[in-house]
Design a protein around this motif. Structure first.
Motif, PDB file in Angstrom:
ATOM      1  N   GLN A 133       0.877  -1.174   0.014  1.00  9.69           N
ATOM      2  CA  GLN A 133      -0.011  -0.014  -0.277  1.00  9.69           C
ATOM      3  C   GLN A 133       0.929   0.988   0.141  1.00  9.69           C
ATOM      4  O   GLN A 133       0.368   2.316  -0.202  1.00  9.69           O
ATOM      5  CB  GLN A 133      -1.017  -0.065   1.380  1.00  9.69           C
ATOM      6  N   ARG A 134       1.935   1.049   0.315  1.00  7.47           N
ATOM      7  CA  ARG A 134       2.949   2.335   0.273  1.00  7.47           C
ATOM      8  C   ARG A 134       4.399   2.060  -0.671  1.00  7.47           C
ATOM      9  O   ARG A 134       4.553   1.062  -0.902  1.00  7.47           O
ATOM     10  CB  ARG A 134       3.489   2.547   1.743  1.00  7.47           C
ATOM     11  N   SER A 135       5.152   3.191  -0.585  1.00  8.04           N
ATOM     12  CA  SER A 135       6.233   3.348  -1.293  1.00  8.04           C
ATOM     13  C   SER A 135       7.260   4.229  -0.582  1.00  8.04           C
ATOM     14  O   SER A 135       6.725   5.369  -0.525  1.00  8.04           O
ATOM     15  CB  SER A 135       6.158   3.450  -3.006  1.00  8.04           C
ATOM     16  N   VAL A 136       8.400   3.882  -0.822  1.00  7.14           N
ATOM     17  CA  VAL A 136       9.379   4.844  -0.268  1.00  7.14           C
ATOM     18  C   VAL A 136      10.124   5.209  -1.330  1.00  7.14           C
ATOM     19  O   VAL A 136      10.767   4.580  -2.567  1.00  7.14           O
ATOM     20  CB  VAL A 136      10.499   4.295   0.596  1.00  7.14           C
ATOM     21  N   SER A 137      10.259   6.638  -1.683  1.00 11.01           N
ATOM     22  CA  SER A 137      11.309   7.265  -2.636  1.00 11.01           C
ATOM     23  C   SER A 137      12.165   8.030  -2.404  1.00 11.01           C
ATOM     24  O   SER A 137      12.367   8.655  -1.273  1.00 11.01           O
ATOM     25  CB  SER A 137      10.417   7.965  -3.736  1.00 11.01           C
ATOM     26  N   GLY A 138      13.264   8.111  -2.911  1.00 16.69           N
ATOM     27  CA  GLY A 138      14.515   9.135  -2.367  1.00 16.69           C
ATOM     28  C   GLY A 138      15.785   8.152  -1.844  1.00 16.69           C
ATOM     29  O   GLY A 138      15.323   7.074  -1.503  1.00 16.69           O
ATOM     30  N   ARG A 139      16.683   8.843  -1.420  1.00 14.11           N
ATOM     31  CA  ARG A 139      17.829   8.217  -0.837  1.00 14.11           C
ATOM     32  C   ARG A 139      18.183   8.692   0.356  1.00 14.11           C
ATOM     33  O   ARG A 139      19.303   8.669   0.763  1.00 14.11           O
ATOM     34  CB  ARG A 139      19.009   8.206  -1.820  1.00 14.11           C
ATOM     35  N   ASP A 140      17.581   9.498   0.855  1.00 17.04           N
ATOM     36  CA  ASP A 140      17.671  10.530   2.259  1.00 17.04           C
ATOM     37  C   ASP A 140      18.833  11.306   1.951  1.00 17.04           C
ATOM     38  O   ASP A 140      19.966  11.310   3.166  1.00 17.04           O
ATOM     39  CB  ASP A 140      17.857   9.475   3.452  1.00 17.04           C
ATOM     40  N   ASP A 141      19.085  11.955   0.963  1.00 16.35           N
ATOM     41  CA  ASP A 141      20.084  12.998   0.989  1.00 16.35           C
ATOM     42  C   ASP A 141      19.561  14.307   0.272  1.00 16.35           C
ATOM     43  O   ASP A 141      18.614  14.365  -0.142  1.00 16.35           O
ATOM     44  CB  ASP A 141      21.157  12.522  -0.051  1.00 16.35           C
ATOM     45  N   LYS A 142      20.303  15.184   0.089  1.00 15.84           N
ATOM     46  CA  LYS A 142      19.902  16.739  -0.552  1.00 15.84           C
ATOM     47  C   LYS A 142      19.402  16.405  -1.857  1.00 15.84           C
ATOM     48  O   LYS A 142      18.469  17.055  -2.198  1.00 15.84           O
ATOM     49  CB  LYS A 142      20.855  17.661  -0.349  1.00 15.84           C
ATOM     50  N   THR A 143      19.958  15.641  -2.677  1.00 15.79           N
ATOM     51  CA  THR A 143      19.587  15.388  -3.937  1.00 15.79           C
ATOM     52  C   THR A 143      18.080  14.717  -4.298  1.00 15.79           C
ATOM     53  O   THR A 143      17.219  15.200  -4.889  1.00 15.79           O
ATOM     54  CB  THR A 143      20.380  14.768  -4.729  1.00 15.79           C
ATOM     55  N   TYR A 144      18.157  13.862  -3.123  1.00 15.15           N
ATOM     56  CA  TYR A 144      16.708  12.881  -3.284  1.00 15.15           C
ATOM     57  C   TYR A 144      16.454  12.787  -1.986  1.00 15.15           C
ATOM     58  O   TYR A 144      16.542  11.458  -1.315  1.00 15.15           O
ATOM     59  CB  TYR A 144      17.201  11.480  -4.172  1.00 15.15           C
ATOM     60  N   PRO A 145      15.519  13.713  -1.564  1.00 17.75           N
ATOM     61  CA  PRO A 145      15.108  13.355  -0.093  1.00 17.75           C
ATOM     62  C   PRO A 145      14.327  12.307   0.140  1.00 17.75           C
ATOM     63  O   PRO A 145      13.317  11.838  -0.815  1.00 17.75           O
ATOM     64  CB  PRO A 145      14.337  14.659   0.212  1.00 17.75           C
ATOM     65  N   LEU A 146      13.970  11.858   1.109  1.00 18.86           N
ATOM     66  CA  LEU A 146      13.257  10.572   1.624  1.00 18.86           C
ATOM     67  C   LEU A 146      11.752  11.172   1.576  1.00 18.86           C
ATOM     68  O   LEU A 146      11.250  11.883   2.436  1.00 18.86           O
ATOM     69  CB  LEU A 146      13.660   9.846   2.904  1.00 18.86           C
ATOM     70  N   GLN A 147      10.817  10.133   0.906  1.00 17.01           N
ATOM     71  CA  GLN A 147       9.570  10.294   1.004  1.00 17.01           C
ATOM     72  C   GLN A 147       8.725   9.090   0.975  1.00 17.01           C
ATOM     73  O   GLN A 147       9.254   8.239   0.095  1.00 17.01           O
ATOM     74  CB  GLN A 147       8.779  11.337  -0.133  1.00 17.01           C
ATOM     75  N   ILE A 148       7.692   9.182   1.722  1.00 16.71           N
ATOM     76  CA  ILE A 148       6.684   7.662   1.886  1.00 16.71           C
ATOM     77  C   ILE A 148       5.595   8.200   1.403  1.00 16.71           C
ATOM     78  O   ILE A 148       4.824   9.086   1.733  1.00 16.71           O
ATOM     79  CB  ILE A 148       6.816   7.201   3.288  1.00 16.71           C
ATOM     80  N   SER A 149       5.011   7.739   0.294  1.00 16.56           N
ATOM     81  CA  SER A 149       3.700   7.767  -0.469  1.00 16.56           C
ATOM     82  C   SER A 149       2.767   6.630  -0.448  1.00 16.56           C
ATOM     83  O   SER A 149       3.344   5.531  -0.083  1.00 16.56           O
ATOM     84  CB  SER A 149       4.019   8.470  -1.804  1.00 16.56           C
ATOM     85  N   GLY A 150       1.530   6.937  -0.994  1.00 12.29           N
ATOM     86  CA  GLY A 150       0.600   5.741  -0.982  1.00 12.29           C
ATOM     87  C   GLY A 150       0.713   4.869  -2.229  1.00 12.29           C
ATOM     88  O   GLY A 150      -0.168   4.480  -2.539  1.00 12.29           O
ATOM     89  N   GLY A 151       1.974   4.793  -2.930  1.00 11.71           N
ATOM     90  CA  GLY A 151       1.914   4.020  -4.059  1.00 11.71           C
ATOM     91  C   GLY A 151       2.270   4.827  -5.148  1.00 11.71           C
ATOM     92  O   GLY A 151       1.782   5.916  -5.485  1.00 11.71           O
ATOM     93  N   LYS A 152       2.732   4.209  -6.182  1.00 12.01           N
ATOM     94  CA  LYS A 152       3.066   4.882  -7.262  1.00 12.01           C
ATOM     95  C   LYS A 152       2.006   5.247  -8.118  1.00 12.01           C
ATOM     96  O   LYS A 152       1.775   6.350  -8.768  1.00 12.01           O
ATOM     97  CB  LYS A 152       4.194   4.206  -8.432  1.00 12.01           C
ATOM     98  N   THR A 153       1.143   4.139  -8.387  1.00  9.94           N
ATOM     99  CA  THR A 153      -0.144   4.369  -9.090  1.00  9.94           C
ATOM    100  C   THR A 153      -1.233   3.606  -8.425  1.00  9.94           C
ATOM    101  O   THR A 153      -1.164   2.782  -7.409  1.00  9.94           O
ATOM    102  CB  THR A 153       0.100   3.778 -10.567  1.00  9.94           C
ATOM    103  N   GLU A 154      -2.571   3.807  -9.006  1.00  5.23           N
ATOM    104  CA  GLU A 154      -3.578   2.775  -8.300  1.00  5.23           C
ATOM    105  C   GLU A 154      -3.376   1.330  -8.317  1.00  5.23           C
ATOM    106  O   GLU A 154      -3.503   0.597  -7.420  1.00  5.23           O
ATOM    107  CB  GLU A 154      -4.927   3.264  -8.967  1.00  5.23           C
ATOM    108  N   ALA A 155      -2.945   0.881  -9.608  1.00  5.06           N
ATOM    109  CA  ALA A 155      -2.463  -0.387  -9.564  1.00  5.06           C
ATOM    110  C   ALA A 155      -1.208  -0.863  -9.009  1.00  5.06           C
ATOM    111  O   ALA A 155      -1.274  -2.115  -8.197  1.00  5.06           O
ATOM    112  CB  ALA A 155      -2.134  -0.754 -11.230  1.00  5.06           C
TER     113      ALA A 155
END
Length: 392
Positions: free
Chosen positions: A242-264
């Motif tokens: 139901q969730r996905s983590v994006s980013g690498r926890d650095d200044k260029t790609y900050p860490l974010q947790i979202s509800g999934g890339k798409t509905e599928a």
């Protein structure tokens, strides 16, 4: 018969309706007086139709009456003062409200690219050649990004047309940028034997169950990072993604947790039988880790946490992956190749492509087949054997 003209005459009353040949439309125009530089301020609303179309003319007249009434109440905002940057900001506030954080961030990135080029231009002054300039000047970006830029412009200006801020969509007829010639699919799919070699080495490391799960269901690494213990139901053998983590926890790609890339991408998958005991043993291991960490443990509920219970970061995982990959001696690949490998081996095993697409959370089976499925060497050899004797 109204006089055909390319624009409004020099002197007008509070408001007027006229036919604009330049726009092939009837125009309702209201005069708001002069600005600080002595330039006349007007608001125009266009209604597409021929000069002889009286129904369209009446619509323009009704709109003029509405504009005059709004002006008397002080409820009229002059759209001529809105710039492209301001309109994109308004549009994205409405559009982004229904999107995941990763998509919001991507839209904001595209908007910055656009506003650097045409952000200061007034919305009503924008022309197709301005849009073409943005597309031409974005050649340094990937083709996919250029397509997204054009899609954002088309959508934003279409909304401006529907809200009667502008009469035409200047991006509607802009030709999409041509895709670069394909140089073949990127990424690889390991063979079943290579997967076994990898997992034999990975067995020595703490994250062995994570690798087993990745090769068993083809989930994205961000989805696996975001799994909670409550998402796993060993009793009925299912896993809720139901969730996905994006980013690498650095200044260029900050860490974010979202509800999934798409509905599928938000889906429930059934676990293969051989991975269930591995995950059961992992839950027991987590209890041991929790006891060993004592007060240093952070109870956040992740299924695959770091040693202190916090969210597993991408970089430490990537480092472990590289160690296992090198020690196993198999072909060099990426973390995402575990997903390609699952898709390829699942289809080779006889699972229908549309079923595989559901398991991995693809919105279309085309993505599964065209972008992820890899033809392996032994398949070509087997094909040659199968085709032997075809000539009689």
């Amino acid at each position: 018969m109204p006089k055909k003209e390319a624009g409004p005459p020099e002197r007008r009353a509070l408001g007027s309706v006229y036919y604009s040949a330049a726009h092939d439309s009837w125009c309702a125009e209201i005069n708001l007086g002069l600005d600080s530089r002595g330039k006349r301020k007007t608001i125009k609303r266009y209604f597409k139709g021929s000069e002889k179309d009286r129904k369209v003319q009446k619509k323009a007249e009704a709109k003029l009456a509405e504009l005059i009434a709004d002006s008397g109440r002080g409820a009229l905002v002059n759209p001529q003062s809105i710039t492209v940057a301001e309109w994109l900001d308004q549009h994205l506030k409405r559009w982004n409200s229904k999107l995941a954080n990763t998509s919001k961030k991507e839209n904001d990135r595209l908007a910055r690219i656009i506003t650097e080029k045409i952000g200061r231009i007034q919305l009503q002054a924008i022309q197709p050649y301005h849009i073409q300039q943005v597309i031409d000047d974005s050649e340094k970006f990937a083709h996919r990004s250029r397509m997204k830029i054009l899609q954002l412009l088309r959508r934003a200006f279409a909304e401006a047309v529907s809200l009667e801020v502008i009469s035409k969509n200047p991006a509607a007829n802009i030709r999409a940028p041509r895709a670069p010639r394909a140089e073949g699919k990127t990424g690889i799919a390991w063979t079943r034997e290579e997967v076994q070699k990898f997992l034999e080495v990975a067995r020595e490391y703490r994250l062995y169950p994570l690798y087993c799960l990745a090769f068993s269901i083809g989930a994205r690494i961000g989805e696996i990072q975001a799994l909670k213990i409550d998402d796993l139901n060993l009793q009925d053998g299912t896993l809720n993604i139901q969730r996905s983590v994006s980013g690498r926890d650095d200044k260029t790609y900050p860490l974010q947790i979202s509800g999934g890339k798409t509905e599928a991408a938000r889906r429930k998958v059934r676990l293969p039988e051989d991975v269930k005991p591995i995950l059961a043993a992992w839950l027991f291991r987590l209890e041991e880790d929790r006891k060993a960490a004592g007060p240093q443990w952070n109870e956040e509920g992740w299924l695959f946490p770091s040693m202190n219970g916090k969210l597993l970061r991408y970089i430490p995982f990537w480092q472990n992956f590289q160690i296992v990959l090198k020690r196993s001696g198999i072909r060099t690949g990426t973390i995402h190749d575990m997903r390609r490998t699952f898709i390829t081996l699942a289809i080779r095993s006889g699972v229908l492509p549309e079923v595989v697409a559901k398991i991995v959370g693809h919105s279309s089976v085309r993505i599964t087949l065209e972008e992820y499925r890899r033809v392996q060497d032994d398949e070509l050899e087997n094909a040659a054997v199968t085709l032997t004797g075809l000539l009689g």
